[in-house]
Motif scaffolding. Structure first.
Motif, mmCIF file in Angstrom:
data_model
loop_
_atom_site.group_PDB
_atom_site.id
_atom_site.type_symbol
_atom_site.label_atom_id
_atom_site.label_comp_id
_atom_site.label_asym_id
_atom_site.label_seq_id
_atom_site.Cartn_x
_atom_site.Cartn_y
_atom_site.Cartn_z
ATOM 1 N N VAL A 34 0.249 -0.892 -0.259
ATOM 2 C CA VAL A 34 0.288 0.355 0.129
ATOM 3 C C VAL A 34 0.854 1.428 0.285
ATOM 4 N N THR A 35 0.866 2.035 -1.581
ATOM 5 C CA THR A 35 1.158 3.559 -0.656
ATOM 6 C C THR A 35 0.431 4.039 -0.532
ATOM 7 N N ALA A 36 1.092 4.974 0.298
ATOM 8 C CA ALA A 36 0.387 6.023 1.454
ATOM 9 C C ALA A 36 0.960 6.856 1.391
ATOM 10 N N GLY A 37 1.006 8.157 0.714
ATOM 11 C CA GLY A 37 1.820 9.844 0.652
ATOM 12 C C GLY A 37 1.326 10.544 1.612
ATOM 13 N N ALA A 38 1.341 11.397 2.212
ATOM 14 C CA ALA A 38 1.492 12.452 3.003
ATOM 15 C C ALA A 38 0.214 12.538 3.562
ATOM 16 N N GLY A 39 -0.033 12.761 4.520
ATOM 17 C CA GLY A 39 -1.691 12.471 5.032
ATOM 18 C C GLY A 39 -2.596 11.735 5.335
ATOM 19 N N ALA A 40 -1.842 10.498 4.528
ATOM 20 C CA ALA A 40 -2.749 9.497 3.638
ATOM 21 C C ALA A 40 -3.482 8.695 5.257
ATOM 22 N N GLY A 41 -3.664 8.829 6.313
ATOM 23 C CA GLY A 41 -3.673 8.416 7.147
ATOM 24 C C GLY A 41 -3.119 7.135 7.086
ATOM 25 N N LYS A 42 -1.888 6.796 6.860
ATOM 26 C CA LYS A 42 -1.478 5.090 7.500
ATOM 27 C C LYS A 42 -1.853 4.287 8.329
ATOM 28 N N THR A 43 -1.478 5.054 9.476
ATOM 29 C CA THR A 43 -1.442 4.436 10.713
ATOM 30 C C THR A 43 -3.392 4.390 11.233
ATOM 31 N N GLU A 44 -4.059 4.870 10.753
ATOM 32 C CA GLU A 44 -5.510 4.271 11.137
ATOM 33 C C GLU A 44 -5.445 3.489 9.905
ATOM 34 N N PHE A 45 -5.352 3.177 8.765
ATOM 35 C CA PHE A 45 -5.650 2.236 8.417
ATOM 36 C C PHE A 45 -5.160 0.693 8.553
ATOM 37 N N LEU A 46 -4.135 0.761 8.937
ATOM 38 C CA LEU A 46 -3.361 -0.375 9.852
ATOM 39 C C LEU A 46 -4.185 -1.010 10.951
ATOM 40 N N ALA A 47 -4.286 0.221 11.589
ATOM 41 C CA ALA A 47 -5.656 0.071 13.038
ATOM 42 C C ALA A 47 -6.670 -0.437 12.419
ATOM 43 N N GLN A 48 -7.373 0.437 11.161
ATOM 44 C CA GLN A 48 -7.974 -0.805 11.036
ATOM 45 C C GLN A 48 -8.331 -2.007 9.882
ATOM 46 N N LYS A 49 -6.815 -1.886 9.227
ATOM 47 C CA LYS A 49 -7.391 -3.849 8.942
ATOM 48 C C LYS A 49 -6.858 -4.751 9.581
ATOM 49 N N ALA A 50 -6.371 -4.730 11.059
ATOM 50 C CA ALA A 50 -5.794 -4.818 12.675
ATOM 51 C C ALA A 50 -7.833 -5.383 12.680
ATOM 52 N N THR A 51 -8.304 -3.939 13.211
ATOM 53 C CA THR A 51 -9.543 -4.276 13.985
ATOM 54 C C THR A 51 -10.613 -5.863 12.919
ATOM 55 N N TYR A 52 -10.513 -5.216 11.524
ATOM 56 C CA TYR A 52 -11.062 -5.761 10.842
ATOM 57 C C TYR A 52 -10.501 -7.117 10.868
ATOM 58 N N LEU A 53 -9.796 -7.754 10.356
ATOM 59 C CA LEU A 53 -9.017 -9.137 10.634
ATOM 60 C C LEU A 53 -8.861 -9.329 12.002
ATOM 61 N N LEU A 54 -9.323 -8.724 13.450
ATOM 62 C CA LEU A 54 -9.558 -9.351 15.057
ATOM 63 C C LEU A 54 -11.527 -9.615 15.034
ATOM 64 N N GLN A 55 -11.696 -8.676 14.481
ATOM 65 C CA GLN A 55 -13.090 -8.995 14.873
ATOM 66 C C GLN A 55 -14.164 -9.252 13.674
ATOM 67 N N THR A 56 -13.855 -9.878 12.826
ATOM 68 C CA THR A 56 -14.318 -10.763 11.546
ATOM 69 C C THR A 56 -14.243 -12.343 11.744
ATOM 70 N N GLY A 57 -13.366 -12.692 13.013
ATOM 71 C CA GLY A 57 -12.279 -13.624 13.033
ATOM 72 C C GLY A 57 -11.143 -13.857 12.013
ATOM 73 N N LEU A 58 -11.156 -13.389 10.796
ATOM 74 C CA LEU A 58 -9.852 -13.463 9.947
ATOM 75 C C LEU A 58 -8.600 -14.481 10.188
ATOM 76 N N CYS A 59 -8.333 -13.499 11.458
ATOM 77 C CA CYS A 59 -7.199 -13.942 12.365
ATOM 78 C C CYS A 59 -7.430 -14.069 13.154
ATOM 79 N N PRO A 60 -8.500 -16.041 13.305
ATOM 80 C CA PRO A 60 -9.162 -16.213 14.390
ATOM 81 C C PRO A 60 -8.047 -16.113 16.096
ATOM 82 N N ALA A 61 -8.192 -16.880 17.360
ATOM 83 C CA ALA A 61 -7.532 -17.049 18.400
ATOM 84 C C ALA A 61 -7.255 -18.519 18.371
ATOM 85 N N PRO A 62 -5.627 -19.291 18.779
ATOM 86 C CA PRO A 62 -4.658 -18.281 19.061
ATOM 87 C C PRO A 62 -4.204 -16.933 18.667
ATOM 88 N N GLN A 63 -4.268 -17.392 16.948
ATOM 89 C CA GLN A 63 -3.151 -16.466 16.330
ATOM 90 C C GLN A 63 -3.204 -15.069 16.560
#
Length: 615
Positions: A34-63
């Motif tokens: 992902v090319t994220a230029g200035a002000g693109a919100g890359k930290t927020e994007f990464l936080a949202q992707k991690a949240t998506y993977l955890l909350q949907t079970g696409l990364c299930p426990a104990p992974q």
């Protein structure tokens, strides 16, 4: 645990994502670049992707999900965002560290896999070697003509054991002498982070079971600021993970590569995309800056990469007048006086001092000396974030997890009602109390009761303790006792080593002691500790990852910025990175007496950044 279906999942804590960010977030069957230029919100994007993977079970426990950043504050920021969006049992499966902290963690936990002749003792110390120290070593081994940087690169780039690395005899001899000196010629074994990288690589080759365990634990890896990845770091990633099986999300921007001097790879994204078969996606929105400022940013970006797409500005302009200009003064004295007057007028008009940043190319101490007294005469404090407090830089100290934890509790002691400090203190204490189940309501009540008790104890002490250096030291000591030094040291992998923990605690004590000077209350002292109502002064490189309402480049002339010239790609990258930290305005001071104009840069910026006599 109840999961949300991927189709029904929505971003957490924000209204929405741009379409391309949605595309990158939902790509979970293969790696993405992902090319994220200035002000693109890359930290927020990464936080949202991690949240998506955890909350949907696409990364299930104990992974678990592993996130690797290059700066401590970035790693902490990312972890905090995920913790704010996910329930504790999910957030605990998100591991956010710097690359150095990750490799150090592996060494500390799996060092036994290293052959005995290279295995460092448990009480090793982290060191950062200067060029002078490397020169002294080279003289001692009768190699005074070897460039210290060459030795540094050789240590970082040579796999262990050395006698199997196919080195020339003299190179082998020097490197063997270096490792021996670092292990044996000090009171304690000294390791640099490049050395730790090489030791972990040896452990992985010696023990394949370790590699399998890491791959099983972390099937998903997020890589922040990937453009600054060094070759040894990338080599270690390849050793740990299966580049075609692990699902990576690498985020960054080649235009913001400013760590080439430290060994950052050339063409990092191309190499990564080829090795992982990653899908390439570019984010276009700039959520930080308004349209007029983004237009100037694009002029600079296009000089770096003629193929760059224009960003979609989503920030709102809230200021009148010039949003960028080159202020030209005849003398140094006029430059300083005019700048101090301008800043004083802006603050008087309502702009908080901490929303202004002054950037210098280098020699920040000289800029501080030039500006501090003029600003102080106008009642304005200038904070040099590059200066050291003992063995730690002020900017690094403020990003430490330990600083964040202690400051939250100190705020509760200084002020009876502080919801933000209360939430952070409770979250921190729950994280420190590893024996408690964060899902258990009784455990949460227990932690809440303990926060109340600690806050009450601190409030009582701070109501009687003098706002002074003596009082500051006593309060920090009391807080350490109340929370428990053992728990504090468990807060971070690095704090488990006495030297690192002491370095940070000493820095906190020194800064709080300074902050009590002329402070009438503990709340005022803590405001000074945080830098509230103080102008930030820093180097261009240290501005990366930050954001300010108004940025002022001090001394943009052909003396201070002699290295900013056509063909100096990394210097232009650094200039671009710093310029894009501005949300509303970016100004430059230029002094004819000191150096004069950078003509090619002014030609590049053209009428978009006018020259204005100052004063």
């Amino acid at each position: 645990m109840v999961y949300v279906t991927p189709a029904n999942w929505r971003p957490q804590g924000i209204a929405d994502l741009e379409p391309r960010a949605w595309k990158a977030l939902r790509e979970t069957d293969r790696s993405v670049c992902v090319t994220a230029g200035a002000g693109a919100g890359k930290t927020e994007f990464l936080a949202q992707k991690a949240t998506y993977l955890l909350q949907t079970g696409l990364c299930p426990a104990p992974q678990r999900i592993l996130a690797i950043s290059f700066k401590r504050d970035a790693a902490r920021n990312l972890a905090d965002r995920v913790a704010a969006r996910c329930p504790p049992e999910q957030a605990r499966r998100f591991v956010s560290m710097t690359f150095d902290a990750f490799t150090k963690h592996l060494l500390d936990h799996f060092g036994a896999a290293i052959p005995a002749d290279l295995r460092p003792p448990a009480d090793y110390e982290i060191t950062f070697l200067t060029s002078d120290q490397l020169r002294n070593f080279l003289r001692n081994v009768d190699a005074p003509n070897v460039d210290p940087d060459r030795l540094d690169r050789a240590v970082a780039g040579t796999s262990l054991p050395l006698d199997t690395a196919g080195l020339k005899p003299r190179t082998l001899q020097i490197l063997q002498a270096f490792w021996t000196a670092m292990y044996e010629e000090f009171d304690q074994c000294q390791l640099t982070f490049p050395m730790i990288n090489r030791l972990v690589g040896l452990a992985l080759r010696t023990n394949p079971m370790l590699r399998r365990a890491l791959r099983s634990t972390y099937p998903i890896v997020l890589l922040d600021e990937f453009q600054d990845t060094t070759t040894p770091q990338y080599d270690l990633l390849q050793q740990i993970f299966d580049m075609r099986q692990t699902i990576f999300t690498a985020v960054g921007d080649d235009k913001q590569k400013i760590m080439g001097w430290a060994g950052a790879m050339d063409g990092a994204f191309n190499t990564f995309a080829k090795d992982t078969n990653a899908k390439r996606i570019s984010l276009l929105c700039n959520w930080r800056s308004h349209a007029e400022l983004v237009q100037i940013q694009h002029i600079i970006a296009a000089r770096i990469d003629p193929q760059v797409e224009p960003a979609d500005a989503r920030g709102r302009r809230i200021v009148d007048g010039h949003i960028s200009a080159i202020w030209v003064s005849r003398t140094r004295e006029e430059e300083v006086t005019a700048l101090a007057d301008w800043i004083a007028a802006e603050i008087a008009a309502g702009l908080p001092a901490h929303d202004i940043a002054i950037l210098a190319r280098k020699r920040v101490d000289r800029v501080e000396k030039a500006l501090a007294s003029a600003l102080a005469e106008r009642g304005i404090a200038l904070r040099n974030l590059a200066r050291n407090l003992g063995a730690i830089a002020l900017q690094d100290l403020l990003a430490e997890e330990l600083t964040t934890i202690l400051l939250a509790f100190l705020r509760l002691g200084a002020k009876r009602r502080d919801p933000a400090a209360w939430a952070l203190a409770q979250e921190s204490l729950l994280r420190l109390e590893t024996s408690l189940d964060a899902d258990d309501e009784r455990a949460q009540r227990k932690v809440a009761d303990r926060v109340v008790a600690i806050a009450a104890t601190l409030r009582q002490a701070m109501s009687t303790a003098p706002v002074s250096p003596v009082g500051a030291k006593a309060i920090v000591s009391l807080l350490g006792d109340e929370i428990g030094l053992g728990a504090l040291r468990r807060a971070s992998f690095s704090y488990q080593r006495e030297a690192e923990f002491t370095r940070v605690v000493d820095g906190i004590n020194m800064l709080l002691t300074e902050s009590t000077a002329e402070a009438g209350t503990w709340s005022e002292a803590l405001d000074r500790f945080e830098g509230i109502d103080q102008i930030a002064l820093m180097t261009v490189h240290k501005s990366k990852g930050l954001e300010f309402h108004t940025m002022i480049f001090f001394g943009l002339d052909n003396s201070s910025w002699a290295s900013l010239k056509p063909g100096a790609d990394e210097e232009l990258n650094a200039f671009f990175v710093a310029f894009t930290r501005a949300a509303q305005r970016a100004f430059f001071t230029c002094c004819e007496e000191r150096g004069g104009e950078i003509e090619w840069l002014q030609e590049l910026l053209g009428n978009a950044v006018p020259k204005i006599p100052f004063p």
